[in-house]
Design an enzyme around this catalytic site. Structure first.
Site, PDB file in Angstrom:
ATOM      1  N   ASP A 180       0.813  -1.223   0.000  1.00 21.27           N
ATOM      2  CA  ASP A 180       0.000   0.000   0.000  1.00 21.27           C
ATOM      3  C   ASP A 180       0.847   1.274   0.000  1.00 21.27           C
ATOM      4  O   ASP A 180       0.309   2.382   0.042  1.00 21.27           O
ATOM      5  CB  ASP A 180      -0.955   0.004   1.205  1.00 21.27           C
ATOM      6  CG  ASP A 180      -0.205  -0.044   2.529  1.00 21.27           C
ATOM      7  OD1 ASP A 180       1.047  -0.062   2.516  1.00 21.27           O
ATOM      8  OD2 ASP A 180      -0.860  -0.064   3.585  1.00 21.27           O
ATOM      9  N   ASP A 233      19.231  -6.320  -0.837  1.00 22.49           N
ATOM     10  CA  ASP A 233      18.652  -4.984  -1.023  1.00 22.49           C
ATOM     11  C   ASP A 233      18.734  -4.159   0.257  1.00 22.49           C
ATOM     12  O   ASP A 233      18.465  -2.959   0.238  1.00 22.49           O
ATOM     13  CB  ASP A 233      17.194  -5.077  -1.498  1.00 22.49           C
ATOM     14  CG  ASP A 233      16.367  -6.021  -0.640  1.00 22.49           C
ATOM     15  OD1 ASP A 233      16.742  -7.200  -0.536  1.00 22.49           O
ATOM     16  OD2 ASP A 233      15.357  -5.590  -0.066  1.00 22.49           O
ATOM     17  N   ASN A 234      19.089  -4.812   1.357  1.00 23.39           N
ATOM     18  CA  ASN A 234      19.225  -4.089   2.615  1.00 23.39           C
ATOM     19  C   ASN A 234      20.683  -3.958   3.028  1.00 23.39           C
ATOM     20  O   ASN A 234      20.991  -3.795   4.209  1.00 23.39           O
ATOM     21  CB  ASN A 234      18.423  -4.788   3.719  1.00 23.39           C
ATOM     22  CG  ASN A 234      16.922  -4.695   3.475  1.00 23.39           C
ATOM     23  OD1 ASN A 234      16.456  -3.783   2.811  1.00 23.39           O
ATOM     24  ND2 ASN A 234      16.181  -5.646   4.009  1.00 23.39           N
TER      25      ASN A 234
HETATM   26  P1  AMP Z   1      12.006  -4.321   3.318  1.00 20.61           P
HETATM   27  O1  AMP Z   1      11.755  -5.708   3.814  1.00 20.61           O
HETATM   28  O2  AMP Z   1      11.421  -3.232   4.183  1.00 20.61           O
HETATM   29  O3  AMP Z   1      13.427  -4.079   2.998  1.00 20.61           O
HETATM   30  O4  AMP Z   1      11.168  -4.189   1.951  1.00 20.61           O
HETATM   31  C1  AMP Z   1      11.348  -5.037   0.859  1.00 20.61           C
HETATM   32  C2  AMP Z   1      10.639  -4.468  -0.335  1.00 20.61           C
HETATM   33  O5  AMP Z   1       9.230  -4.401  -0.108  1.00 20.61           O
HETATM   34  C3  AMP Z   1      11.063  -3.066  -0.712  1.00 20.61           C
HETATM   35  O6  AMP Z   1      11.097  -2.971  -2.101  1.00 20.61           O
HETATM   36  C4  AMP Z   1       9.997  -2.207  -0.115  1.00 20.61           C
HETATM   37  O7  AMP Z   1       9.861  -0.988  -0.786  1.00 20.61           O
HETATM   38  C5  AMP Z   1       8.753  -3.086  -0.297  1.00 20.61           C
HETATM   39  N1  AMP Z   1       7.700  -2.770   0.678  1.00 20.61           N
HETATM   40  C6  AMP Z   1       7.702  -3.007   2.014  1.00 20.61           C
HETATM   41  N2  AMP Z   1       6.565  -2.576   2.583  1.00 20.61           N
HETATM   42  C7  AMP Z   1       5.800  -2.043   1.595  1.00 20.61           C
HETATM   43  C8  AMP Z   1       4.509  -1.421   1.525  1.00 20.61           C
HETATM   44  N3  AMP Z   1       3.753  -1.255   2.608  1.00 20.61           N
HETATM   45  N4  AMP Z   1       4.069  -1.003   0.315  1.00 20.61           N
HETATM   46  C9  AMP Z   1       4.817  -1.153  -0.789  1.00 20.61           C
HETATM   47  N5  AMP Z   1       6.018  -1.729  -0.792  1.00 20.61           N
HETATM   48  C10 AMP Z   1       6.526  -2.169   0.368  1.00 20.61           C
HETATM   49 MG    MG Z   2      14.594  -2.738   2.370  1.00 21.83          MG
END
Ligand code: AMP
Ligand code: MG
Length: 495
Positions: A133, A260-261
């Protein structure tokens, strides 16, 4: 006067000096997109010290105006917002990703010429949102704010947090929660995954442009070498080895070390399911989705090398025109991680135990202490805190024969250096934080915010976490480990 006119009249001059150099990179790496407007934003946290260090004004003119800025409703002059594209190996599997809920406003250049990414996290849908979202909930954004700032105070390279603004809208998670936007400040958001994206989707020229850009931004010294790309790899390996050693030394578990992190700058990024260990265990895992313990505390150095290998693979074509030679270069550079990490970690442990000089058996001494701690369920931070006071930790360890023997050997070790006992104590105070953001304390602060809109507990915690090496009386209540009912602590992704 209408709200709009009012805003124009009081147009905030925070002191931003935006540049947008990322837009010079191949267009595949980003999409220009504006933050989604928040219905009725409210500024709830603002980091005055960080604002000052960025050359921004640190006094709040009028909370409403700042809320417009830090929610993304008002795009500052000079900023050209984008969502960045990247890929990543998530729990080992390759995926195309991108900023799904973050927007890079641009790069703020401080008066002394330093360049920082200013990113809004939780600011709405982008072309990379997939099924998400684009939003973020207040709790996790405040959590990132407090833990990233605590990491900075601990002396660990990290992205920073400038502000949190609520949106006045709710987000749907396991229940409905207040929506919020975090303003994140980073040396850059270039990730291992950014290189993976270009190496999959772009040409060699595209890759070269990203690598040159990264070198310019983070490792300009590399340019003077015959092979600057090898230097880029070498420098990144070094920074990551230093970073992970620092994580291990304070007991930080990142929780989701997907490629990616992982930044190329060597800053910690993405405080999703992270947590600090209380009881020492190399197997510590907090994330609810990390079933196999891939990202367990003790695995972090290994995973860092795995991630860096993915980075090296993307660079192969730039490392040497003959593939076998390119692989040889990559392997040589990756192999450096282990000794760099060991050196940083061992030196860090020496400081934590008040040791100034080197002896061959030091590592054995440190490993033995950790084994004893693991067997006795000792609190990691507090064990070092008690040793800093030159006493045996209370509880199980105090009477433990193995520990008592270790303690005698350690005290004896301290006599084999020219520095005095008080110099050792000072070194230990400077190296052992009295306070870390303990999970139960962070949860307590978040609960008061979520349930009562009460920020007092958070502010008190924040003041304490700002000076982890102060060793003062007021820290004492914050040094207590969680009660058994607070364990085991579990963190959730998809926040
Ligand atoms: P993360 O686990 O926070 O590193 O996120 C992994 C991927 O999921 C990244 O590309 C984020 O931008 C995407 N992502 C995480 N939460 C959301 C969200 N609520 N809406 C859209 N994309 C998300
Ligand atoms: Mg991330």
């Amino acid at each position: 006067m209408s709200d709009k006119n009012n805003f124009e009249k009081n147009k905030p001059t925070l002191g931003w000096r935006f540049d947008n150099s990322y837009l010079d990179l191949p267009g595949m790496l980003y999409t220009q997109v504006l933050p989604t407007k928040a219905r009725s934003p409210e500024l709830v946290l603002f980091n005055k010290n960080l604002a000052e260090s960025l050359g921004l004004r640190s006094d709040i003119i009028n909370g409403e105006i700042e809320a417009e800025i830090f929610s993304g409703n008002h795009v500052p002059e000079g900023a050209q917002p984008i969502a960045q594209a990247y890929a990543g190996h998530q729990f080992g599997y390759f995926t195309f990703l991108g900023d799904g809920r973050a927007i890079l406003l641009g790069e703020h250049v401080t008066p002394n010429g330093q360049r920082f990414d200013i990113q809004l996290k939780g600011s709405g849908i982008t072309p990379y949102s997939r099924r998400g979202d684009g939003r973020a909930a207040l709790g996790p954004m405040v959590r990132e704010y407090i833990i990233s700032e605590a990491m900075h105070s601990l002396g660990i390279p990290t992205t920073r947090s400038l502000a949190v603004s609520t949106t006045g809208e709710s987000v749907s998670r396991e229940k409905r929660l207040s929506g919020a936007v975090l303003t994140r400040v980073a040396a850059s958001h270039i990730r291992v995954g950014t290189f993976e994206y270009v190496s999959q989707k772009g040409s060699v020229e595209d890759l070269k442009r990203l690598a040159d850009y990264t070198i310019n931004r983070h490792y300009p010294g590399s340019k003077s070498f015959i092979n600057p790309y090898r230097q880029l790899l070498k420098a990144t390996v070094r920074r990551q080895a230093q970073l992970i050693a620092k994580w291990q030394l304070v007991g930080f578990v990142h929780g989701v070390m997907n490629t990616d992190n992982m930044t190329i700058s060597g800053e910690t990024i993405d405080y999703g399911p992270c947590a600090f260990i209380d009881t020492y265990s190399s197997n510590a895992v907090f994330s609810s989705i990390d079933n196999n313990g891939r990202y367990a505390y003790g695995n972090q150095p290994k995973i860092a090398v795995w991630n860096l290998a993915r980075f090296a693979e993307t660079l192969l074509i730039l490392l040497h025109k003959e593939p076998p030679k390119a692989i040889e270069i990559a392997e040589t550079e990756l192999a450096e991680f282990s000794s760099l990490y060991q050196t940083c970690w061992t030196n860090g442990m020496r400081s934590k135990l008040g040791i100034f000089n080197e002896e061959e058996k030091d590592k054995e001494l440190f490993d033995h202490l950790l084994q004893i701690m693991q067997k006795n369920n000792a609190d990691y931070t507090n064990t070092f805190l008690e040793l800093t006071q030159m006493r045996k930790p209370q509880g199980e360890m105090e009477q433990n024969k193995e520990f008592v023997d270790w303690y005698i050997i350690w005290r004896d070790r301290l006599t084999r250096q020219s520095q005095s006992k008080s110099q050792s104590i000072q070194l230990m105070k400077d190296s052992n934080p009295a306070v870390i953001p303990r999970n139960h304390r962070v949860e307590e602060a978040l609960k008061a915010i979520e349930e009562k809109n009460d920020y007092s507990i958070l502010n008190a915690l924040f003041n304490i976490l700002e000076k982890p090496y102060a060793h003062t009386i007021d820290q004492l209540p914050y040094t207590k480990p969680p009660s058994p009912s607070d364990k085991p602590y579990v963190t959730f992704c998809g926040t």
